[in-house]
Design an enzyme around this catalytic site. Structure first.
Site, PDB file in Angstrom:
ATOM      1  N   THR A   1      -0.380  41.462  62.211  1.00 17.23           N
ATOM      2  CA  THR A   1      -1.716  42.479  62.299  1.00 17.23           C
ATOM      3  C   THR A   1      -2.394  41.006  62.425  1.00 17.23           C
ATOM      4  O   THR A   1      -2.065  39.976  62.882  1.00 17.23           O
ATOM      5  CB  THR A   1      -2.326  42.443  60.614  1.00 17.23           C
ATOM      6  OG1 THR A   1      -1.826  40.750  60.360  1.00 17.23           O
ATOM      7  CG2 THR A   1      -1.785  43.530  60.348  1.00 17.23           C
TER       8      THR A   1
ATOM      9  N   GLU B   1      -1.939  49.023  61.291  1.00 16.48           N
ATOM     10  CA  GLU B   1      -1.223  49.993  59.788  1.00 16.48           C
ATOM     11  C   GLU B   1      -0.850  50.992  59.585  1.00 16.48           C
ATOM     12  O   GLU B   1      -0.607  51.957  59.079  1.00 16.48           O
ATOM     13  CB  GLU B   1      -1.502  48.858  58.184  1.00 16.48           C
ATOM     14  CG  GLU B   1      -1.556  47.388  57.754  1.00 16.48           C
ATOM     15  CD  GLU B   1      -2.451  46.985  58.588  1.00 16.48           C
ATOM     16  OE1 GLU B   1      -3.587  47.392  59.191  1.00 16.48           O
ATOM     17  OE2 GLU B   1      -2.530  46.402  57.776  1.00 16.48           O
TER      18      GLU B   1
ATOM     19  N   LYS C   1     -23.308  40.312  48.865  1.00 13.24           N
ATOM     20  CA  LYS C   1     -23.701  40.381  48.031  1.00 13.24           C
ATOM     21  C   LYS C   1     -25.314  39.960  46.839  1.00 13.24           C
ATOM     22  O   LYS C   1     -25.112  38.839  47.558  1.00 13.24           O
ATOM     23  CB  LYS C   1     -22.928  39.958  46.556  1.00 13.24           C
ATOM     24  CG  LYS C   1     -22.828  41.011  45.150  1.00 13.24           C
ATOM     25  CD  LYS C   1     -21.754  40.912  44.553  1.00 13.24           C
ATOM     26  CE  LYS C   1     -21.622  41.624  43.335  1.00 13.24           C
ATOM     27  NZ  LYS C   1     -20.246  41.818  42.704  1.00 13.24           N
TER      28      LYS C   1
END
Ligand code: AMP
Length: 538
Positions: free
Chosen positions: A182, A327, A436
């Site tokens: 990755t 993946e 957030k």
């Protein structure tokens, strides 16, 4: 039960042999400097057999890892088949990774041999003293060998006198074929190990009409690097069909790529959005004949709707949006419109095409909330995307970090999505990239897509910066489009305001010359967040 179908093993050998038997004269083209190298599937087959013999002489045995540090070229394609078809593992190294990550990856995979493009020798020479397991280096060049690497060989010398046929072993389909790490935006990269079976089935899914619809008459150019999730499986699919393949080599500027599409009459290509944004910008100012192109596959990051529309409306090029990960081999979802959607108003169709699409046949998906419950397919509820299927990783290679990434046979992607009642997923963000703000979530992906729709904007990214009252607030970085009227903060906010609630709009916009990118061309939010962590919002 008596009379059942053959237990036929799905391996890469028949893919290579099919191209050789049925399409021996079809070409594989590679850009080399100002010219092109051209040969046929017959040549590919013979040279791959020669390579297989040479690998044996270097001491490569079943399940040994053999690495490649190379651009998209015909030799890389030979390695894609030669290494796995003798039962070894083709480990593609990302040539844009920082040296310490390359060292980590090569040692972690315990690579035995590394094949390297001559142009990348300086990079490899620098890290070679730190490599613990590599016994041979093979340099891919037509010129005489010039390197400080120990145990170095010339690719062409190595294969030159070998026989052009090989008695390929009958491998079980679950033999490891290849591996990629990755891109490691957090922590060290993690290894993903593909099997012959997963590569075979994934290649078939690329060919499905409801996948990328590749056919034998395609002229396919993978712009996505062969070190990034096996170039999205495009070379295996193209070989399976005997389709012409066009490799750009190290020549990756928008001008190079557009030139190749024009001169080779490319019909299908694929890459990340930042690359197509560069091409779109070039097409705005100069004329090229790209009429051969039937499909431009975009994935790796969200394709802005404005980009999909601009290619279609101004250049008659169809952008196909797809989602995947290292993946997932990578094809997980593809956005093709269902027939009944073709009657929808144009604007509505573009809105759907900017989503990431539905699961590729063979892949199952669901989205789970924080309590581990599946979220409804209503296009509103957000959850973490989970997938399973024959080309989805079941664990990372020798890595304790597999723990927590798999949930009862499903792979947890870390992507936050909504799923609408037609099953189309929409990637809202990576879990760690969401802003957030005062207990509410803001999607950076959506803000970016909207800002990139402003005519004066070339690229845009949005990150969360700490805020004393709201915890986090969005900050946008914008690269103005050259040759266009310079955008202002006010004009950008006015452009996107109709699509967002007021509290979702960025608190500030910073104009920059360039946005840092990862090794595979995505906006590098980890680096950007670090750069702007002390930024004081107005
Ligand atoms: P990689 O393993 O480097 O290919 O990165 C996989 C990640 O890229 C995914 O988990 C997503 O966050 C992102 N990604 C891939 N395709 C898309 C897409 N079409 N839209 C938005 N994000 C995407």
């Amino acid at each position: 039960m008596q009379g059942l179908m053959m237990d036929y093993q799905l391996t890469l050998r028949p893919i290579l042999e099919r191209a050789y038997r049925f399409y021996p004269k079809r070409e594989v083209v590679t850009k080399v400097g100002a010219t092109t190298h051209r040969y046929t599937y017959r040549d590919l087959y013979h040279r791959t057999a020669q390579l297989a013999h040479a690998l044996g002489k270097l001491g490569v045995r079943e399940s040994d890892r053999v690495a490649t540090l190379a651009w998209n070229t015909y030799r890389h394609l030979e390695l894609y088949f030669g290494i796995p078809c003798i039962g070894a593992v083709c480990h593609t190294l990302n040539l844009r990774l920082p040296p310490d990550q390359l060292i980590y990856i090569i040692n972690h995979a315990a690579d035995k041999v590394i094949f390297v493009d001559a142009s990348l020798l300086p990079l490899l020479e620098k890290i070679a003293p730190h490599l613990k397991t590599v016994e041979h280096f093979v340099v891919m060049t037509d010129a005489p060998l010039q390197t400080s690497l120990p145990n170095a060989h010339s690719y062409e010398d190595l294969i030159a006198t070998e026989p052009t046929h090989y008695d390929w072993p009958d491998l079980p389909e679950n033999t490891a074929a290849s591996m990629c790490y990755t891109s490691g935006t957090t922590g060290e990269p993690k290894g993903v190990l593909y099997s012959h079976r997963s590569c075979y089935l994934h290649a078939m899914s690329v060919c499905f009409g409801d996948g990328l619809g590749m056919t034998t008459n395609e002229i396919m150019m993978p712009v996505v690097p062969m070190f990034h999730v096996l170039a999205w499986g495009l070379p295996y699919a193209a070989t399976m069909l005997g389709a012409v393949q066009v490799f750009p080599g190290p020549h990756m500027t928008p001008r190079d790529l557009v030139g190749l599409i024009e001169s080779e009459r490319v019909t299908l290509t694929g890459g990340v959005p930042t690359l197509w944004l560069g091409i779109l910008n070039l097409l705005e100012t100069e004329k090229f004949d790209l009429s051969s192109l039937r499909s431009m596959v975009v994935g790796g990051s969200a394709a802005p709707q404005s980009m999909i529309e601009a290619f279609q409306k101004r250049h008659n090029i169809r952008v196909v949006h797809a989602w995947g990960m290292t993946e997932t081999s990578p094809l997980g979802t593809v956005c093709n419109l269902k027939r009944e959607m073709l009657d929808l108003p144009e604007e509505e169709q573009y809105r759907i095409r900017a989503k990431q699409g539905i699961a590729s046949p063979g892949v199952e998906l669901r989205a789970m909330d924080e309590d581990g419950k599946e979220v409804p397919w209503d296009g509103k509820a957000m959850g973490e995307l989970q997938v399973r299927g024959p080309w989805i990783a079941s664990a990372y290679y020798n890595d304790e970090r597999s723990v927590g990434r798999f949930d009862d046979g499903w792979f947890r992607t870390g992507d936050v999505v909504t799923i609408d009642d037609d099953g189309y997923i929409h990637i809202v963000d990576r879990t760690k990239d969401l802003v957030k703000s005062g207990g509410e979530w803001i999607s950076t992906v959506e803000l970016e897509g909207a800002i990139m729709g402003h005519p004066g904007v070339l690229e845009a990214t949005v990150i969360a910066v700490p805020h004393p009252k709201w915890q986090e607030r969005p900050l946008a970085l914008v690269v103005p489009r050259p040759n266009a009227e310079a955008p202002t903060k006010e004009s950008i906010i006015a452009h996107i305001a109709p699509r967002f609630a007021k509290w979702q709009l960025p608190d500030d916009i910073v104009f920059v010359e360039a946005i840092p990118k990862t090794s595979v061309g995505k906006f590098d939010k980890k680096v950007i967040r670090e750069q702007y962590k002390d930024y004081v919002l107005p």
